[in-house]
Scaffold this motif. Structure first.
Motif, PDB file in Angstrom:
ATOM      1  N   PRO A  95       0.284   4.842  -0.772  1.00 46.04           N
ATOM      2  CA  PRO A  95      -0.614   5.953  -1.135  1.00 46.04           C
ATOM      3  C   PRO A  95       0.159   7.106  -1.766  1.00 46.04           C
ATOM      4  O   PRO A  95       1.292   7.394  -1.387  1.00 46.04           O
ATOM      5  N   ALA A 128       6.015   0.454   4.158  1.00 41.21           N
ATOM      6  CA  ALA A 128       4.855  -0.267   3.630  1.00 41.21           C
ATOM      7  C   ALA A 128       5.065  -1.771   3.716  1.00 41.21           C
ATOM      8  O   ALA A 128       4.129  -2.528   4.002  1.00 41.21           O
ATOM      9  N   ASP A 136       0.868  -1.177   0.000  1.00 38.59           N
ATOM     10  CA  ASP A 136       0.000   0.000   0.000  1.00 38.59           C
ATOM     11  C   ASP A 136       0.905   1.228   0.000  1.00 38.59           C
ATOM     12  O   ASP A 136       1.513   1.566   1.020  1.00 38.59           O
ATOM     13  N   ALA A 145       2.822  -4.480   5.840  1.00 40.08           N
ATOM     14  CA  ALA A 145       2.140  -5.588   5.153  1.00 40.08           C
ATOM     15  C   ALA A 145       2.605  -6.956   5.627  1.00 40.08           C
ATOM     16  O   ALA A 145       1.879  -7.940   5.507  1.00 40.08           O
TER      17      ALA A 145
END
Length: 305
Positions: A174, A300, A172, A304
């Protein structure tokens, strides 16, 4: 994942980003003594080795959770690809196989390999993926513009995430607000010269004229390459390369970016230790992983995992 090693460490973009993400880099290697010297200066607690990683003794490398690598990209890059005279296969491309060797010996939890997006179009990329998968890793390429991670530079790169998960791990990441070039440009620094002076190249004057038409009397422009006009300082700068590329126009004066500005455009900290030599610093900066991009990717990955 709290410990890492850094292959093809260069000036230390991966290592700097890892440190900011809370990861301790135990060991770093590069074949270029000058790069090892400055990486050592900025990461004094890391063990350093200066060697061709084709001949690495992986048994001498400390155990680690995470392998970070940025194999040589020149053989893949559009800027120096086949059309520019590069062979279809060369020693620089083969550096990617050192990653496989290191993974085979140590079997860390994960690895992230950074390169130009053309890496995944390499004729031997499917074989490279097959080798990595044979070691039990899932392969998940992420093509990212580093400007979307907060780096003040448009720099498209692939971050290949290798994990021992059941399926490829999609991070992810962003999209963050873009940071303008004006954030690191210092109009009071550098060596300025008059634009209208004897000997100024016609192509340079044409680019400046086109930039003025679009942006007025203050902008940046590419001194070489396909860019024919300028760029607004309110945008991220274009890709930082291994040689002087970007110039600033301010009224009737112009200058190339300073070495410090090149490093800041890459998101290195302002207090980084570096060579006094301008050309050498620019070369190291252009070869590096932007530390902030590395940090965001590793954060990230930790989230995760």
């Amino acid at each position: 994942m709290t410990t890492a090693i850094d292959l093809f460490a260069g000036l230390g973009g991966w290592s700097t980003g890892a440190r900011a993400a809370g990861v301790q880099v135990l060991w770093a290697a590069n074949h270029w003594p000058e790069a090892v010297k400055w990486h050592s200066a900025n990461h004094p607690t890391t063990q350093h080795v200066c060697q061709d990683l084709h001949q690495a003794r992986w048994e001498d490398v400390p155990a680690h959770d995470l392998l970070l690598a940025s194999p040589c990209c020149q053989g893949h890059s559009k800027a120096r690809g086949k059309a520019s005279g590069n062979p279809q296969h060369d020693a620089s491309r083969s550096t990617a196989w050192a990653v496989v060797s290191a993974l085979e010996f140590h079997r860390p939890i994960a690895s992230v390999v950074e390169n130009v997006p053309e890496f995944i179009q390499w004729a031997l990329y499917p074989a490279w993926v097959q080798a990595v998968e044979a070691l039990g890793y899932q392969v998940s390429p992420h093509i990212v513009d580093c400007a979307d991670l907060g780096v003040p530079q448009h720099r498209k790169r692939v971050f290949i995430v290798l994990t021992k998960s059941r399926a490829p791990l999609v991070l992810d990441l962003p999209k963050r607000p873009h940071v303008p070039a004006s954030s690191f440009l210092d109009l009071n620094a550098g060596r300025w010269s008059m634009i209208d002076k004897p000997g100024r190249a016609a192509a340079t004057l044409d680019r400046i004229a086109a930039g003025r038409k679009e942006y007025g009397d203050q902008f940046i422009f590419s001194y070489y390459g396909m860019t024919r006009s300028g760029r607004d300082m309110a945008r991220p700068i274009g890709t930082i390369t291994t040689r002087d590329r970007w110039a600033i126009v301010n009224g009737d004066r112009m200058r190339m970016l300073t070495a410090s500005e090149n490093l800041l455009a890459m998101s290195f900290p302002a207090d980084i230790q570096r060579p006094d030599n301008h050309r050498l610093t620019v070369h190291m900066a252009g070869n590096a992983v932007p530390p902030l991009a590395g940090q965001r990717v590793l954060e990230a990955l930790q989230e995760a995992a």
